[in-house]
Design a protein around this motif. Sequence first.
Motif: not given
Ligand SMILES: Cc1ncc(COP(=O)(O)O)c(C=O)c1O
Length: 439
Positions: A119-122, A218-220, A280-282
């Motif tokens: 996952s993104g968090a992991e 950071f998120e760009p 992650a995601k896409a």
């Molecule tokens: C920028 C960003 N980082 C991390 C996450 C966490 O991802 P996940 O929900 O797959 O754990 C998200 C989820 O929306 C996200 O948008």
Amino acid sequence: MPTIDLVTEIPGPRSREMIARKERVVADPLDLHVRAVIERGVGATVTDVDGNSLIDLSGGLGCHLVGYSHPKVVEAVRRQAERFSHTDFSVIPYEPYVELAERLVSLVGGDRKVALFNSGAEAVENAVKFAKAATGRPAVLCFEGAFHGRTLLTMTLTSRHDPYKAGFGPFAPEVYRVPFSYPYRSSNPERSGHLALDVLKRAFTTVVDPHSVACLIFEPVQGEGGFVVPAPEFLPGVTELCREHGIVTIADEVQSGTGRTGRFLASEHFGIEADVVVLAKALGGGYPLSAVVGRVDIMDAPRPSAIGGTYVGNPVACAAANAVLDVVEQEGLLERAEQVGKAIRSGWEAIARDVPEVGEIRGLGAMVGVELVRNRATKEPAADFLRRLMTETQRRGVVTVGCGIYHNVLRHLVPLVITDEQLGEAMEVLGEVAVAVRE
Ligand SMILES: Cc1ncc(COP(=O)(O)O)c(C=O)c1O
């Protein structure tokens, strides 16, 4: 032939029945945004259990960049599932993982290595572990408005208290937060990047010793925080400052990466190369997969077995991701992101002429957000307006999602395989509804 085809109200009787079952056995915090239960999805469309066809502008919250059930992804998954579904990569390795790692190294560029997660968090958690191992430092810097996940560390890194953090403390230690550049809400929009950079510089004297900071994340383009695009000078300034202090930069491209903004990484728009990139995601095309792509010295820093997990880099998810990357390349989805983004922007520019609640339309490529306000001069957030808009568009067969620190930004995470006709149809509904739900 229009795509939206509503044969019952939304939710229809079968959806209502299923939602009642869900409410009896699924924990309440897993609340529902859309009250139509999906039966199948194709491209940018969803058919619910009552036979209604809807257009989904949320694309599985950003996962369906290549669309629901893309035939190449389905075929890759089927073939991999027939061969083997799991080993644990650290016990018996397999090619789809290695192939994906090779491709990510070449797409992100530079001298890098990869580790895959679920996952993104992991992946964010692990990106921080890599940075700590490489620097031997304990602290992490993050931004106001950030969203990085819901686990203890990533929840700590996430900015909003309600709903993500309230009642879940104590939080992870040694996490420090500084302002992000948010031009629309800056007291001085022209200088928003410089002002935020000044605060970061001062923070190294007044908030945290830079020599104790392992990494800055950071998120760009901030996702959950409101599709906030920082001023052009901000991220280059941040990465430069981090370099001066030996701080690892981590670009969380979970939402903005894999081509959503018209480049493989949103970071490319700012001319920056973070030391570590999180995807992650896409990337997984709807299968649980995430990646940390970092400089070799950082990725090789932890001890053997310090990084891993039973399911990380699952072979079926890797096969899906390799197919997603094929589709992005073969179907020219980076160029398509630009076209889709332009169409969404011009649709909203037209809507804005009749709807003064449209405060700002912003974004990069197809990652477009619309910030809604009660008054364009005061910029008072219009969360109620967004709520009414989303409820009504859903009733009319268009799935939309919101974001923003004030819950007042409509975000578009459209599958890039959406046809021009479908996008036009969805924008028409958005325009009609935006006028209808004004007070
Ligand atoms: C920028 C960003 N980082 C991390 C996450 C966490 O991802 P996940 O929900 O797959 O754990 C998200 C989820 O929306 C996200 O948008």
